[in-house]
Design a protein around this motif. Structure first.
Motif, PDB file in Angstrom:
ATOM      1  N   VAL A 213       0.840  -1.206   0.000  1.00  0.00           N
ATOM      2  CA  VAL A 213       0.000   0.000   0.000  1.00  0.00           C
ATOM      3  C   VAL A 213       0.869   1.247   0.000  1.00  0.00           C
ATOM      4  O   VAL A 213       0.568   2.245  -0.673  1.00  0.00           O
TER       5      VAL A 213
ATOM      6  N   ASN B 218       2.163   1.949  -3.542  1.00  0.00           N
ATOM      7  CA  ASN B 218       1.161   2.354  -4.532  1.00  0.00           C
ATOM      8  C   ASN B 218       0.426   3.641  -4.163  1.00  0.00           C
ATOM      9  O   ASN B 218      -0.008   4.387  -5.061  1.00  0.00           O
ATOM     10  N   TYR B 219       0.261   3.907  -2.851  1.00  0.00           N
ATOM     11  CA  TYR B 219      -0.558   5.057  -2.439  1.00  0.00           C
ATOM     12  C   TYR B 219       0.169   6.030  -1.521  1.00  0.00           C
ATOM     13  O   TYR B 219      -0.369   7.098  -1.224  1.00  0.00           O
TER      14      TYR B 219
ATOM     15  N   ILE C 174      -1.614   6.998   3.275  1.00  0.00           N
ATOM     16  CA  ILE C 174      -2.711   6.074   2.990  1.00  0.00           C
ATOM     17  C   ILE C 174      -2.423   4.703   3.604  1.00  0.00           C
ATOM     18  O   ILE C 174      -3.337   4.027   4.095  1.00  0.00           O
TER      19      ILE C 174
ATOM     20  N   TYR D 130      -4.901   2.864   6.144  1.00  0.00           N
ATOM     21  CA  TYR D 130      -5.402   1.511   5.889  1.00  0.00           C
ATOM     22  C   TYR D 130      -5.097   0.581   7.064  1.00  0.00           C
ATOM     23  O   TYR D 130      -5.932  -0.257   7.442  1.00  0.00           O
TER      24      TYR D 130
ATOM     25  N   GLY E 231     -13.668   3.321   0.691  1.00  0.00           N
ATOM     26  CA  GLY E 231     -12.382   3.813   0.214  1.00  0.00           C
ATOM     27  C   GLY E 231     -12.293   5.306   0.062  1.00  0.00           C
ATOM     28  O   GLY E 231     -11.449   5.798  -0.713  1.00  0.00           O
ATOM     29  N   ASP E 232     -13.122   6.049   0.817  1.00  0.00           N
ATOM     30  CA  ASP E 232     -13.085   7.508   0.686  1.00  0.00           C
ATOM     31  C   ASP E 232     -11.759   8.095   1.159  1.00  0.00           C
ATOM     32  O   ASP E 232     -11.357   9.173   0.705  1.00  0.00           O
TER      33      ASP E 232
ATOM     34  N   LEU F 263      -8.950   7.213   0.409  1.00  0.00           N
ATOM     35  CA  LEU F 263      -7.958   7.197  -0.665  1.00  0.00           C
ATOM     36  C   LEU F 263      -7.879   8.532  -1.394  1.00  0.00           C
ATOM     37  O   LEU F 263      -6.901   8.796  -2.112  1.00  0.00           O
ATOM     38  N   ASP F 264      -8.892   9.378  -1.208  1.00  0.00           N
ATOM     39  CA  ASP F 264      -8.886  10.688  -1.864  1.00  0.00           C
ATOM     40  C   ASP F 264      -7.971  11.683  -1.161  1.00  0.00           C
ATOM     41  O   ASP F 264      -7.755  12.786  -1.674  1.00  0.00           O
ATOM     42  N   HIS F 265      -7.442  11.300   0.007  1.00  0.00           N
ATOM     43  CA  HIS F 265      -6.603  12.221   0.783  1.00  0.00           C
ATOM     44  C   HIS F 265      -5.141  11.782   0.722  1.00  0.00           C
ATOM     45  O   HIS F 265      -4.455  11.699   1.741  1.00  0.00           O
ATOM     46  N   LYS F 266      -4.703  11.517  -0.467  1.00  0.00           N
ATOM     47  CA  LYS F 266      -3.318  11.099  -0.634  1.00  0.00           C
ATOM     48  C   LYS F 266      -2.370  12.234  -0.267  1.00  0.00           C
ATOM     49  O   LYS F 266      -2.646  13.403  -0.540  1.00  0.00           O
TER      50      LYS F 266
END
Length: 277
Positions: free
Chosen positions: A109, A112-113, A117, A121, A149-150, A152-155
């Motif tokens: 994770v 990739n993120y 994130i 997670y 998965g909201d 994930l918008d706060h990368k």
């Protein structure tokens, strides 16, 4: 002696020798003829063994009263103690493996993120909750441990507050939070895996952490609280109801001396000083 007389004497001598020789030969009897061996009689027929009489019936033992219930129970425990011990060891090992697996580092994770994130997670996977910097919304899981998965918008948005109350977080899981340099609040109330090793690793938040709740953690001891001296920025510390602390009154005084700017909360103790025997 005259010649005729000598001739007669020799003739008589020869005759006598001849007679003697004949007698000696006649006295020796010729060997008797060897009689052939007598015919061997065939072996007599073996008589069959006599019939074995069946054993007499065994008389049943006399009835014996069973031992008391507590005696039988102790015998049962004695026979099963090894099995119970092995079962407990196996159960402890399986539980330890589950805890370690839940606190693994989520490197895939992170790749990739990003680290933020990955930390989010990890918190949600343990049914914790958190809030990003500059956001008022808390991200939590439902009763089944599911989450959307909201987040994930706060990368690339660091975490500011983390609540891990009554979760299985341990010192290994801190690898997922190590880069959170903006973390101000960390609540660990009632976490069974939080121990002295966990407190020793909290120095990674020494520049940002302001509030820490480690109340009701059964594995924290007096020695582990000494590691909190590295958190110079703490403003609030809750150490209520820690069963592993001896002489809580003295410990609280030492905490207040180590952290003079921190408000220490310690409920659930008998604060009277006791003389150790």
């Amino acid at each position: 002696m005259s010649a005729p007389f000598m001739s007669l004497y020799r003739c008589c001598q020869r005759s006598a020798l001849l007679v003697v020789s004949r007698r000696s030969l006649s006295s020796v009897s010729p060997p008797s003829s060897v009689s052939p061996p007598s015919s061997v009689s065939p072996p007599s027929s073996v008589s069959p063994p006599s019939s074995v009489s069946p054993p007499s019936s065994v008389s049943p033992p006399s009835s014996v009263s069973p031992p008391p219930l507590h005696t039988r129970f102790l015998l049962y425990l004695t026979q099963r103690f090894y099995d119970v011990e092995m079962l407990q060891s196996w159960s402890f090992l399986q539980r330890w493996k589950r805890v370690q697996k839940r606190n693994t580092y989520y490197s895939y994770v992170q790749k990739n993120y990003g680290s933020d994130i990955a930390a989010a997670y990890y918190i949600l996977s343990l049914k914790g909750r958190f809030r990003f910097v500059g956001q008022s919304e808390w991200f939590i899981t439902d009763r089944r441990g599911k989450f959307n998965g909201d987040f994930l918008d706060h990368k690339n948005t660091p975490l500011e507050e983390v609540n891990m109350n009554y979760t299985g977080i341990n010192y290994r899981g801190l690898d997922n939070l190590e880069v959170q340099k903006s973390l101000r609040t960390l609540s660990l109330r009632g976490c069974p895996e939080v121990n002295d090793w966990f407190l020793a690793r909290l120095h990674m938040f020494e520049d940002s952490l302001e509030e820490l709740d480690i109340s009701h953690c059964p594995r924290i001891t007096t020695g582990g609280l000494a590691a909190l001296r590295n958190l110079k920025g703490l403003k609030r510390l809750d150490v209520s109801s820690l069963p592993g602390i001896s002489s809580p009154g003295v410990v609280i005084i030492l905490l207040e001396e180590m952290l003079p700017k921190c408000d220490v909360t310690a409920n659930g103790y008998d604060h009277t000083l006791r003389e150790e025997s």
